[in-house]
Design a protein around this motif. Sequence first.
Motif, PDB file in Angstrom:
ATOM      1  N   HIS A 132       0.867  -1.185   0.000  1.00  0.00           N
ATOM      2  CA  HIS A 132       0.000   0.000   0.000  1.00  0.00           C
ATOM      3  C   HIS A 132       0.892   1.220   0.000  1.00  0.00           C
ATOM      4  N   GLY A 177       3.034   2.994   3.296  1.00  0.00           N
ATOM      5  CA  GLY A 177       4.017   2.405   4.214  1.00  0.00           C
ATOM      6  C   GLY A 177       5.426   2.345   3.649  1.00  0.00           C
ATOM      7  N   PRO A 178       6.441   2.526   4.486  1.00  0.00           N
ATOM      8  CA  PRO A 178       7.826   2.487   4.004  1.00  0.00           C
ATOM      9  C   PRO A 178       8.316   1.104   3.586  1.00  0.00           C
ATOM     10  N   ASN A 179       7.781   0.046   4.186  1.00  0.00           N
ATOM     11  CA  ASN A 179       8.378  -1.278   3.945  1.00  0.00           C
ATOM     12  C   ASN A 179       8.209  -1.796   2.516  1.00  0.00           C
ATOM     13  N   PRO A 180       7.032  -1.667   1.900  1.00  0.00           N
ATOM     14  CA  PRO A 180       6.933  -2.145   0.511  1.00  0.00           C
ATOM     15  C   PRO A 180       7.831  -1.374  -0.447  1.00  0.00           C
ATOM     16  N   LYS A 221      10.751  -0.272   0.086  1.00  0.00           N
ATOM     17  CA  LYS A 221      12.111  -0.824   0.138  1.00  0.00           C
ATOM     18  C   LYS A 221      12.262  -1.899  -0.927  1.00  0.00           C
ATOM     19  N   ILE A 266      -6.062  -5.864   4.560  1.00  0.00           N
ATOM     20  CA  ILE A 266      -4.895  -6.737   4.771  1.00  0.00           C
ATOM     21  C   ILE A 266      -4.970  -7.599   6.017  1.00  0.00           C
ATOM     22  N   LYS A 267      -6.014  -7.395   6.814  1.00  0.00           N
ATOM     23  CA  LYS A 267      -6.194  -8.255   7.995  1.00  0.00           C
ATOM     24  C   LYS A 267      -7.251  -9.324   7.732  1.00  0.00           C
ATOM     25  N   GLY A 276      -0.756 -10.142   8.214  1.00  0.00           N
ATOM     26  CA  GLY A 276      -1.675  -9.055   7.857  1.00  0.00           C
ATOM     27  C   GLY A 276      -0.994  -7.717   7.625  1.00  0.00           C
ATOM     28  N   ARG A 277       0.166  -7.753   7.028  1.00  0.00           N
ATOM     29  CA  ARG A 277       0.890  -6.511   6.720  1.00  0.00           C
ATOM     30  C   ARG A 277       1.460  -6.598   5.312  1.00  0.00           C
ATOM     31  N   VAL A 278       1.915  -5.473   4.809  1.00  0.00           N
ATOM     32  CA  VAL A 278       2.601  -5.461   3.517  1.00  0.00           C
ATOM     33  C   VAL A 278       4.053  -5.082   3.755  1.00  0.00           C
ATOM     34  N   PRO A 279       4.994  -5.554   2.916  1.00  0.00           N
ATOM     35  CA  PRO A 279       4.809  -6.224   1.628  1.00  0.00           C
ATOM     36  C   PRO A 279       4.696  -7.753   1.744  1.00  0.00           C
ATOM     37  N   GLU A 298       7.594 -10.356   4.910  1.00  0.00           N
ATOM     38  CA  GLU A 298       8.692  -9.746   5.692  1.00  0.00           C
ATOM     39  C   GLU A 298       9.692  -9.136   4.701  1.00  0.00           C
ATOM     40  N   SER A 299       9.767  -7.818   4.744  1.00  0.00           N
ATOM     41  CA  SER A 299      10.576  -7.106   3.742  1.00  0.00           C
ATOM     42  C   SER A 299      12.039  -7.561   3.727  1.00  0.00           C
TER      43      SER A 299
HETATM   44  N1  LIG Z   1       8.331  -6.422   9.647  1.00  0.00           N
HETATM   45  C1  LIG Z   1       7.450  -6.176   8.548  1.00  0.00           C
HETATM   46  C2  LIG Z   1       6.660  -4.923   8.838  1.00  0.00           C
HETATM   47  C3  LIG Z   1       5.598  -4.712   7.798  1.00  0.00           C
HETATM   48  C4  LIG Z   1       4.743  -3.510   8.137  1.00  0.00           C
HETATM   49  O1  LIG Z   1       4.620  -3.064   9.285  1.00  0.00           O
HETATM   50  N2  LIG Z   1       4.094  -2.982   7.096  1.00  0.00           N
HETATM   51  C5  LIG Z   1       3.231  -1.853   7.261  1.00  0.00           C
HETATM   52  C6  LIG Z   1       3.405  -0.937   6.060  1.00  0.00           C
HETATM   53  S1  LIG Z   1       4.992  -0.219   6.053  1.00  0.00           S
HETATM   54  C7  LIG Z   1       1.793  -2.322   7.310  1.00  0.00           C
HETATM   55  O2  LIG Z   1       1.429  -3.266   6.635  1.00  0.00           O
HETATM   56  N3  LIG Z   1       0.978  -1.628   8.086  1.00  0.00           N
HETATM   57  C8  LIG Z   1      -0.429  -1.880   8.130  1.00  0.00           C
HETATM   58  C9  LIG Z   1      -0.882  -2.443   9.427  1.00  0.00           C
HETATM   59  O3  LIG Z   1      -0.075  -2.633  10.343  1.00  0.00           O
HETATM   60  O4  LIG Z   1      -2.063  -2.724   9.505  1.00  0.00           O
HETATM   61  C10 LIG Z   1       8.253  -6.030   7.245  1.00  0.00           C
HETATM   62  O5  LIG Z   1       9.386  -5.532   7.311  1.00  0.00           O
HETATM   63  O6  LIG Z   1       7.762  -6.438   6.179  1.00  0.00           O
END
Ligand SMILES: N[C@@H](CCC(=O)N[C@@H](CS)C(=O)NCC(=O)O)C(=O)O
Length: 218
Positions: free
Chosen positions: A12, A15-18, A20, A42-43, A54-57, A70-71
């Motif tokens: 999405h 967020g910073p992780n996708p 990357k 995502i949940k 339930g997170r991205v990416p 897990e990024s």
């Molecule tokens: N440790 C995970 C963290 C992933 C993460 O926190 N993603 C955020 C976006 S940067 C997310 O999905 N947030 C939505 C939420 O927590 O519901 C990774 O590095 O992939």
Amino acid sequence: MSELKPIVLYQHAQGPNPWKVVMILEELGVPYEEIFQDPSTIKQEPYISLNPNGRVPTIQDPNTGITLWESGAIIEYLVDTYDKEKKISFDTFPEKYHAKQFLIFQVSGQGPYYGQLAFFKFFHPEKVESAIQRYEEQTLRVMSVLDKCLEGKEYLVGGKCTYADISFITWETVAQAIIPEFGEKTKQYTNYHAWLQRLMARPAIAKTLERKATMGAH
Ligand SMILES: N[C@@H](CCC(=O)N[C@@H](CS)C(=O)NCC(=O)O)C(=O)O
């Protein structure tokens, strides 16, 4: 790499992780397509069957059949699989392990501290000054560690830009955008500040940051 099928990246915009992962794909010239998930989805199924956290990416690579979340793990997979020429990685000792060390520092140190700072500053329903102070101190500590590691160096490992350097960019740019004093604070860490500028000038990184900005993301 034109014979490759595009890797599917679930992300999405905010967020910073996708992002990357996007930077690594761009650096390697690996084709990809993005599926932008509304954060509310995502949940729930079907997404949590791909990523139970339930997170991205999350990625799905049709070339190998893997689904991965897990990024940090995704970045390691992408360089192991697609960086055959070692453009942004090493297969030499000890550089290979030092790059892993910094990636793990990013995912366990920088990401969570920066994330908690943003949470306690902007989203927590109560103002907990001690928590804000704790996470501010820790984010500055992370910057100071990197600053020290960069003394007399252009990049963290082996004199070239690797996936480890790149993994730190997006949390920093988000932090600077939402916490304006952050930009000023990075300047006191002169090695760190110069390194960030160097990284952000790379064509693949500049392109990604520009696209991210056009989507209204920090
Ligand atoms: N440790 C995970 C963290 C992933 C993460 O926190 N993603 C955020 C976006 S940067 C997310 O999905 N947030 C939505 C939420 O927590 O519901 C990774 O590095 O992939």
